[in-house]
Design an enzyme around this catalytic site. Structure first.
Site, PDB file in Angstrom:
ATOM      1  N   SER A 179       0.867  -1.191   0.000  1.00 23.08           N
ATOM      2  CA  SER A 179       0.000   0.000   0.000  1.00 23.08           C
ATOM      3  C   SER A 179       0.897   1.231   0.000  1.00 23.08           C
ATOM      4  CB  SER A 179      -0.829  -0.010   1.291  1.00 23.08           C
ATOM      5  OG  SER A 179      -1.466   1.232   1.487  1.00 23.08           O
ATOM      6  N   TYR A 202      -2.647  -1.062  10.410  1.00 24.78           N
ATOM      7  CA  TYR A 202      -2.527  -1.194   8.949  1.00 24.78           C
ATOM      8  C   TYR A 202      -1.170  -0.688   8.478  1.00 24.78           C
ATOM      9  CZ  TYR A 202      -4.076  -0.944   4.037  1.00 24.78           C
ATOM     10  OH  TYR A 202      -4.212  -1.125   2.684  1.00 24.78           O
TER      11      TYR A 202
HETATM   12  P1  NAD Z   1     -11.525  -5.836  -0.412  1.00 21.28           P
HETATM   13  O1  NAD Z   1     -12.142  -5.696   0.937  1.00 21.28           O
HETATM   14  O2  NAD Z   1     -12.299  -5.474  -1.631  1.00 21.28           O
HETATM   15  O3  NAD Z   1     -10.997  -7.329  -0.608  1.00 21.28           O
HETATM   16  C1  NAD Z   1     -10.341  -8.013   0.423  1.00 21.28           C
HETATM   17  C2  NAD Z   1     -10.274  -9.477   0.048  1.00 21.28           C
HETATM   18  O4  NAD Z   1      -9.681 -10.187   1.133  1.00 21.28           O
HETATM   19  C3  NAD Z   1     -11.654 -10.101  -0.177  1.00 21.28           C
HETATM   20  O5  NAD Z   1     -11.581 -11.074  -1.197  1.00 21.28           O
HETATM   21  C4  NAD Z   1     -11.940 -10.752   1.163  1.00 21.28           C
HETATM   22  O6  NAD Z   1     -12.865 -11.826   1.082  1.00 21.28           O
HETATM   23  C5  NAD Z   1     -10.545 -11.239   1.525  1.00 21.28           C
HETATM   24  N1  NAD Z   1     -10.424 -11.513   2.945  1.00 21.28           N
HETATM   25  C6  NAD Z   1     -10.741 -10.696   3.985  1.00 21.28           C
HETATM   26  N2  NAD Z   1     -10.517 -11.325   5.147  1.00 21.28           N
HETATM   27  C7  NAD Z   1     -10.055 -12.569   4.836  1.00 21.28           C
HETATM   28  C8  NAD Z   1      -9.660 -13.691   5.604  1.00 21.28           C
HETATM   29  N3  NAD Z   1      -9.699 -13.672   6.927  1.00 21.28           N
HETATM   30  N4  NAD Z   1      -9.247 -14.806   4.949  1.00 21.28           N
HETATM   31  C9  NAD Z   1      -9.231 -14.834   3.590  1.00 21.28           C
HETATM   32  N5  NAD Z   1      -9.579 -13.799   2.824  1.00 21.28           N
HETATM   33  C10 NAD Z   1      -9.995 -12.691   3.439  1.00 21.28           C
HETATM   34  O7  NAD Z   1     -10.193  -4.999  -0.329  1.00 21.28           O
HETATM   35  P2  NAD Z   1      -9.190  -4.413  -1.441  1.00 21.28           P
HETATM   36  O8  NAD Z   1      -9.297  -2.934  -1.376  1.00 21.28           O
HETATM   37  O9  NAD Z   1      -9.332  -5.104  -2.737  1.00 21.28           O
HETATM   38  O10 NAD Z   1      -7.808  -4.782  -0.755  1.00 21.28           O
HETATM   39  C11 NAD Z   1      -6.965  -5.799  -1.215  1.00 21.28           C
HETATM   40  C12 NAD Z   1      -5.550  -5.519  -0.750  1.00 21.28           C
HETATM   41  O11 NAD Z   1      -5.128  -4.260  -1.291  1.00 21.28           O
HETATM   42  C13 NAD Z   1      -5.400  -5.413   0.764  1.00 21.28           C
HETATM   43  O12 NAD Z   1      -4.184  -6.016   1.166  1.00 21.28           O
HETATM   44  C14 NAD Z   1      -5.357  -3.918   0.998  1.00 21.28           C
HETATM   45  O13 NAD Z   1      -4.669  -3.592   2.174  1.00 21.28           O
HETATM   46  C15 NAD Z   1      -4.614  -3.472  -0.246  1.00 21.28           C
HETATM   47  N6  NAD Z   1      -4.793  -2.064  -0.584  1.00 21.28           N
HETATM   48  C16 NAD Z   1      -6.029  -1.560  -0.857  1.00 21.28           C
HETATM   49  C17 NAD Z   1      -6.141  -0.229  -1.183  1.00 21.28           C
HETATM   50  C18 NAD Z   1      -7.463   0.407  -1.520  1.00 21.28           C
HETATM   51  O14 NAD Z   1      -7.517   1.630  -1.619  1.00 21.28           O
HETATM   52  N7  NAD Z   1      -8.531  -0.347  -1.721  1.00 21.28           N
HETATM   53  C19 NAD Z   1      -5.005   0.588  -1.216  1.00 21.28           C
HETATM   54  C20 NAD Z   1      -3.771   0.044  -0.913  1.00 21.28           C
HETATM   55  C21 NAD Z   1      -3.676  -1.294  -0.603  1.00 21.28           C
END
Ligand code: NAD
Length: 250
Positions: free
Chosen positions: A132, A145
């Site tokens: 991130s 986080y």
């Molecule tokens: P999201 O909530 O859309 O997806 C998260 C995924 O993780 C889902 O498929 C969910 O089912 C799965 N998950 C959650 N808890 C779980 C568990 N206990 N066991 C197995 N799977 C589990 O989130 P996203 O925004 O797509 O985030 C994905 C990654 O990207 C994360 O690591 C997040 O920190 C990172 N990220 C997101 C952003 C953003 O702005 N959305 C920015 C930087 C980094």
């Protein structure tokens, strides 16, 4: 080049992980999905991507071990599952701290240690960790986080060095704000922690970080993952690639 490859993408039932799975599938990669969700939604995704699925709860190291055993060797491992919790440190529930550490950090170690021997044996592998912008910079009220994402960046650099001569690369992708459920769900707590309206959180807190004033698109992250899996990226290892609309340039 990716047609004979098999990828496990954690947290691929939603958001960025799903976009990465779709992008790799479009390149001919065989996909194993992982994540939480409704049975019928997951069945639809499996059909769309002609994919296997393992619903292991990645907060549980035993469940991860069982998943890695069931899935078998993979060429590409995308450690993407993650969660957020927004609260001032003195109000941060210890059980939330433990949950964020377990999912965002420890799960990355557990899947990686299980996947590396098979990659070394083949002399080819790609490990991509969704870190991130918060692996490079902090924001208030996101202590767990930010701690885990900085740690994932350090872990990735370390294994990249360990694997440097094995044909296996390890890199982070570090998005800024991508409009996914993870971002949408943190808006109410951010409103509470900062005493702001929903619009103020979106415009004055989230998009204020990104000089482009645009959310990153999940498909853009998918395209970056495809490049990191390509032969052309064979010498990209130990890197932390920002895709954050200029956030960390400031
Ligand atoms: P999201 O909530 O859309 O997806 C998260 C995924 O993780 C889902 O498929 C969910 O089912 C799965 N998950 C959650 N808890 C779980 C568990 N206990 N066991 C197995 N799977 C589990 O989130 P996203 O925004 O797509 O985030 C994905 C990654 O990207 C994360 O690591 C997040 O920190 C990172 N990220 C997101 C952003 C953003 O702005 N959305 C920015 C930087 C980094």
């Amino acid at each position: 080049m990716l047609k004979q490859k098999r990828a496990l993408v954690t947290g691929s039932t939603s958001g960025i992980g799903l976009a990465i799975a779709r992008a790799l599938h479009a390149e001919g990669v065989e996909i194993v999905l992982n994540g939480l969700g409704e049975e019928d939604e997951i069945a639809k995704l499996r059909e769309e991507l002609d994919a296997d699925f393992n619903g292991a709860n990645l907060m549980d190291p035993h469940a991860i071990a069982a998943m890695m055993e069931e899935v078998g060797p993979v060429d590409i491992l995308v450690n993407n599952a993650g969660m957020q919790h927004v609260a001032p440190v003195e109000e941060f529930p210890p059980e939330k701290w433990d949950a964020v550490i377990a999912l965002n950090l420890s799960a990355v170690f557990h899947t990686t240690r299980a996947a590396v021997p098979g990659m070394k044996e083949k002399g080819w592998g790609r490990i991509i960790n969704t870190a991130s912008a918060h692996s490079l910079a902090a924001s208030p009220f996101k202590s767990a986080y930010v701690a885990t994402k900085h740690a994932v960046a350090g872990f990735t650099k370390t294994i990249a060095l360990e694997l440097a001569q094995s044909g296996v690369t390890a890199n982070c992708i570090s998005p800024g704000y991508v409009w996914t459920p993870l971002v949408e769900n943190q808006i109410p707590d951010t409103m509470k922690a900062r005493g702001l309206s929903r619009e103020e959180v979106i415009n004055d807190i989230l998009l204020a970080k990104q000089p482009t004033k645009k959310f990153v698109q999940p498909e853009e992250v998918g395209a970056m993952a495809v490049f990191l899996c390509s032969e052309a990226a064979g010498n990209v290892t130990g890197a932390n690639w920002s895709i954050d609309g200029g956030w960390t340039a400031e």
